[in-house]
Design a protein around this motif. Sequence first.
Motif, mmCIF file in Angstrom:
data_model
loop_
_atom_site.group_PDB
_atom_site.id
_atom_site.type_symbol
_atom_site.label_atom_id
_atom_site.label_comp_id
_atom_site.label_asym_id
_atom_site.label_seq_id
_atom_site.Cartn_x
_atom_site.Cartn_y
_atom_site.Cartn_z
ATOM 1 N N TRP A 71 11.792 43.287 80.649
ATOM 2 C CA TRP A 71 12.684 43.851 81.447
ATOM 3 C C TRP A 71 13.851 42.624 81.592
ATOM 4 N N ARG A 72 14.999 43.211 81.692
ATOM 5 C CA ARG A 72 16.077 42.312 81.933
ATOM 6 C C ARG A 72 17.080 43.075 83.028
ATOM 7 N N GLN A 73 17.528 42.020 83.981
ATOM 8 C CA GLN A 73 18.317 42.553 85.115
ATOM 9 C C GLN A 73 19.644 42.909 84.660
ATOM 10 N N LEU A 74 20.275 44.255 84.906
ATOM 11 C CA LEU A 74 21.654 44.499 84.733
ATOM 12 C C LEU A 74 22.705 44.435 85.714
ATOM 13 N N SER A 75 22.260 44.525 86.917
ATOM 14 C CA SER A 75 23.291 44.581 88.104
ATOM 15 C C SER A 75 22.394 44.210 89.561
ATOM 16 N N ALA A 76 23.368 44.123 90.403
ATOM 17 C CA ALA A 76 22.701 43.898 91.715
ATOM 18 C C ALA A 76 23.915 44.029 92.655
ATOM 19 N N VAL A 77 23.803 45.388 93.487
ATOM 20 C CA VAL A 77 25.148 45.723 94.086
ATOM 21 C C VAL A 77 24.261 45.776 95.667
ATOM 22 N N LEU A 78 25.383 45.108 96.556
ATOM 23 C CA LEU A 78 24.793 44.873 97.983
ATOM 24 C C LEU A 78 24.827 46.197 98.788
ATOM 25 N N HIS A 79 25.880 47.034 98.253
ATOM 26 C CA HIS A 79 26.213 48.547 99.072
ATOM 27 C C HIS A 79 26.822 49.312 98.178
ATOM 28 N N GLY A 80 26.919 50.518 98.555
ATOM 29 C CA GLY A 80 27.456 51.492 97.839
ATOM 30 C C GLY A 80 28.834 51.424 97.771
ATOM 31 N N PHE A 134 14.703 48.297 80.111
ATOM 32 C CA PHE A 134 13.298 47.834 79.417
ATOM 33 C C PHE A 134 13.669 47.754 77.944
ATOM 34 N N TYR A 135 13.176 46.524 77.476
ATOM 35 C CA TYR A 135 13.386 45.991 76.294
ATOM 36 C C TYR A 135 12.089 46.232 75.331
ATOM 37 N N GLY A 136 10.915 46.300 76.091
ATOM 38 C CA GLY A 136 9.509 46.342 75.379
ATOM 39 C C GLY A 136 9.131 45.185 74.618
ATOM 40 N N GLN A 137 8.792 45.461 73.440
ATOM 41 C CA GLN A 137 8.241 44.284 72.609
ATOM 42 C C GLN A 137 9.371 43.404 72.163
ATOM 43 N N LYS A 138 10.719 44.005 72.069
ATOM 44 C CA LYS A 138 11.673 42.898 71.616
ATOM 45 C C LYS A 138 11.954 41.979 72.823
ATOM 46 N N GLY A 139 11.691 42.231 74.061
ATOM 47 C CA GLY A 139 12.055 41.523 75.019
ATOM 48 C C GLY A 139 10.904 40.341 74.938
ATOM 49 N N LEU A 140 9.728 40.818 74.781
ATOM 50 C CA LEU A 140 8.573 39.919 74.568
ATOM 51 C C LEU A 140 8.688 38.903 73.285
ATOM 52 N N ASP A 141 9.286 39.341 72.342
ATOM 53 C CA ASP A 141 9.500 38.555 71.274
ATOM 54 C C ASP A 141 10.559 37.687 71.048
ATOM 55 N N ALA A 142 11.617 37.662 72.150
ATOM 56 C CA ALA A 142 12.838 37.103 72.311
ATOM 57 C C ALA A 142 12.243 35.698 72.677
ATOM 58 N N VAL A 143 12.929 34.518 72.280
ATOM 59 C CA VAL A 143 12.641 33.270 72.612
ATOM 60 C C VAL A 143 13.518 33.055 74.026
#
Length: 337
Positions: free
Chosen positions: A264-273, A314-323
């Motif tokens: 998994w990679r984080q895309l965003s973080a919003v404090l409020h609407g 979710f990047y799955g196996q690509k995320g695991l393979d990434a250095v």
Amino acid sequence: MFGGPEALWQPEWPNDRPIVDALAPGGDFNDVTAALGSVGLGSVPTWLRPYQVLSNGEKFRADLARLICEAPATAVVDEFTSVVDRQIAKFGALAFSKSWRRLLDRKVVLLTPHYDVIEWLEPDWVFDTAKKTFARGRLRRPQFNLQIWKVDGRYWPLFEPHHYLKLPRMVGASYYVGTVDGELVCHLGVASNVKGKSVEARACRLVVMPEWQGAGVGFRFLNEICAMQERGDEFARLPGRKTTTIFHTSHPQLCAVFRRDRRWRQLSAVLHGVHKGKSKASINASSRCQPQTGAAISAVGYGGHMRAVQGFRFYGQKGLDAVPTIKLPKSKRSAPR
């Protein structure tokens, strides 16, 4: 042998404070939520209630979370799992065992009349006063198989009371449930997020039944369903089409789990609407562009809440393979040659 009478662990809880504040006053909030999540007490509304109004199962898990937060060098817990449902007892014991073993140089002795939690605890030794036997060595933890089914939305009302938000069914979504020996365990909805010609899956409504919390099934269940979308399986939201999956949540412990998992990679973080006025203007602008629909001018907009929302992909196996890349401070970078 076990540290004397002072080692008997008997926590006292205040009557006027939610357990999330009473668990470790002055402690780090992330440590508190991590302890609660680690013992299977992941319901945010439950965190905001005083200890006295909790169910027996919730009190049991709250006590375990407090023991983990306080982490005494030696502790003796009497009547361990004696007053809770046996399913909750087993997975509560499993969750506590995994969390306690992460602590260094800490010992706990659990006194219980029940044999069914022993193999879930995997203790270093067992002294059976009934049989007058003493045995060393960790037992092998039982295993179970989680079956995943693609279903319609009829199961959501059974899971909705256990979700940390009050939400209706997802519109136009595919639904998945996980079962063990025919018993409902977990739930997830997957819809489509369309942006122009690109499409990806949007997962939501992840719920694990209270008696199964702490068994470690929720995140594995989510990952497997996201992997289905990545492969374009016949049971994916869009069979034959490979898609990534996004997931948004306000749950602090779940966010921490996402950040630790390389899939998994984080895309965003919003404090409020978003600003409600902007939302209202956007809705009305869309209505004016399509006068044939007869859409009414909106008097309200969406957003404006103070709920922190974080997004992940979710990047799955690509995320695991990434250095993984590590950025060193400038002072520690090697000079060019």
